[in-house]
Design an enzyme around this catalytic site. Structure first.
Site, short mmCIF file in Angstrom:
data_model
loop_
_atom_site.label_atom_id
_atom_site.label_comp_id
_atom_site.label_asym_id
_atom_site.label_seq_id
_atom_site.Cartn_x
_atom_site.Cartn_y
_atom_site.Cartn_z
N SER A 17 -3.01 -6.51 -4.40
CA SER A 17 -2.78 -7.69 -3.56
C SER A 17 -3.39 -7.50 -2.17
O SER A 17 -3.86 -8.47 -1.56
CB SER A 17 -1.29 -8.02 -3.46
OG SER A 17 -0.61 -7.01 -2.77
N ASN A 18 -3.43 -6.27 -1.68
CA ASN A 18 -4.10 -6.04 -0.39
C ASN A 18 -5.61 -6.21 -0.52
O ASN A 18 -6.27 -6.73 0.38
CB ASN A 18 -3.75 -4.65 0.16
CG ASN A 18 -2.40 -4.66 0.83
OD1 ASN A 18 -2.25 -5.16 1.94
ND2 ASN A 18 -1.40 -4.14 0.14
N ARG A 95 -3.94 8.30 -5.19
CA ARG A 95 -4.40 9.69 -5.24
C ARG A 95 -4.62 10.22 -3.84
O ARG A 95 -5.07 9.49 -2.96
CB ARG A 95 -5.73 9.80 -5.98
CG ARG A 95 -5.50 9.58 -7.37
CD ARG A 95 -6.57 9.78 -8.33
NE ARG A 95 -5.95 9.39 -9.57
CZ ARG A 95 -5.25 10.20 -10.33
NH1 ARG A 95 -5.15 11.47 -10.04
NH2 ARG A 95 -4.66 9.75 -11.40
N HIS A 113 0.35 1.53 4.76
CA HIS A 113 1.57 2.16 4.27
C HIS A 113 2.74 1.21 4.55
O HIS A 113 2.84 0.66 5.65
CB HIS A 113 1.77 3.50 5.00
CG HIS A 113 2.99 4.22 4.54
ND1 HIS A 113 2.99 5.01 3.39
CD2 HIS A 113 4.24 4.27 5.03
CE1 HIS A 113 4.20 5.49 3.22
NE2 HIS A 113 4.99 5.08 4.20
#
Ligand code: GRF
Length: 194
Positions: A17-18, A95, A113
């Site tokens: 979505s980002n 990752r 974040h």
């Protein structure tokens, strides 16, 4: 005159979505960038559909077929160099990058974040903030360094936690905030680079 669009590489592992918010900002000319490649480690990621729909080149890799993280990172770096990528944008990439990759793109890797860093680092930031009973949390765009979730903060957006919030409603609020601040932070940071 509008300067030439910067080339970005977006790294995703999941829903994307980002990534979509970045694509939308480019389309609306709020972000002067070109997605040179979308890098993905998960063949089931919905982000792949978004890239396909937008005709973005994809580099999909299976980490299990490499003997070390550096092995696949070397290939990724060579692709990014060939595409003259200016900025690496991590958007839900699950990752950890090695010092090798971070050195290759020093000060040119951004991450988002879902908390107000330095609070609630780690993979369960939204749940951790919710359980801690804090009144406010949010989202942070930061530079990626060798220390996880600890690089210099570029932009933060605050989100209030109300008494009626469930974990689900809080997640939705934070994601909405992320979609606002990530394209903005990328745009501002790229202007600094140029
Ligand atoms: C976001 O909450 C982001 O903060 C975190 O991973 C999530 C990715 O969501 N790093 P999406 O794949 O962009 O929808």
């Amino acid at each position: 005159m509008r300067s030439q669009a910067n080339s970005i590489a977006v790294f995703c592992s999941g829903f994307g979505s980002n990534f979509q918010a970045i694509l939308d900002a480019i389309k609306k000319k709020k972000l002067n960038a070109r997605v040179a490649v979308m890098v993905c480690d998960n063949p089931k990621a919905y982000a792949l559909k978004r890239a396909n729909k937008n005709n973005n080149p994809i580099f999909l890799f299976n980490p299990k077929t490499f003997s070390s993280r550096e092995d696949y990172e070397r290939i990724i770096v060579s692709i990014l160099k060939a595409e003259k990528v200016d900025l690496v944008v991590l958007a839900g990439f699950m990752r950890i990058l090695t010092p090798y990759f971070i050195r290759a793109y020093k000060n040119r890797i951004l991450n988002i974040h879902p908390s107000l860093l330095p609070d609630f680092k780690g993979a369960h930031a939204i749940r951790d903030a919710y359980k801690a009973g804090v009144k406010e949390t949010g989202a942070t765009v930061h530079l990626v360094t060798n220390k996880l979730d600890s690089g210099p903060v570029l932009l933060q957006g605050k989100v209030k936690i109300s008494k009626d919030d469930t974990l689900k409603s809080l997640e939705a609020k934070i994601h909405r905030m992320e979609h606002q601040i990530y394209p903005l932070a990328i745009s501002r940071y790229m202007q600094q680079l140029n």
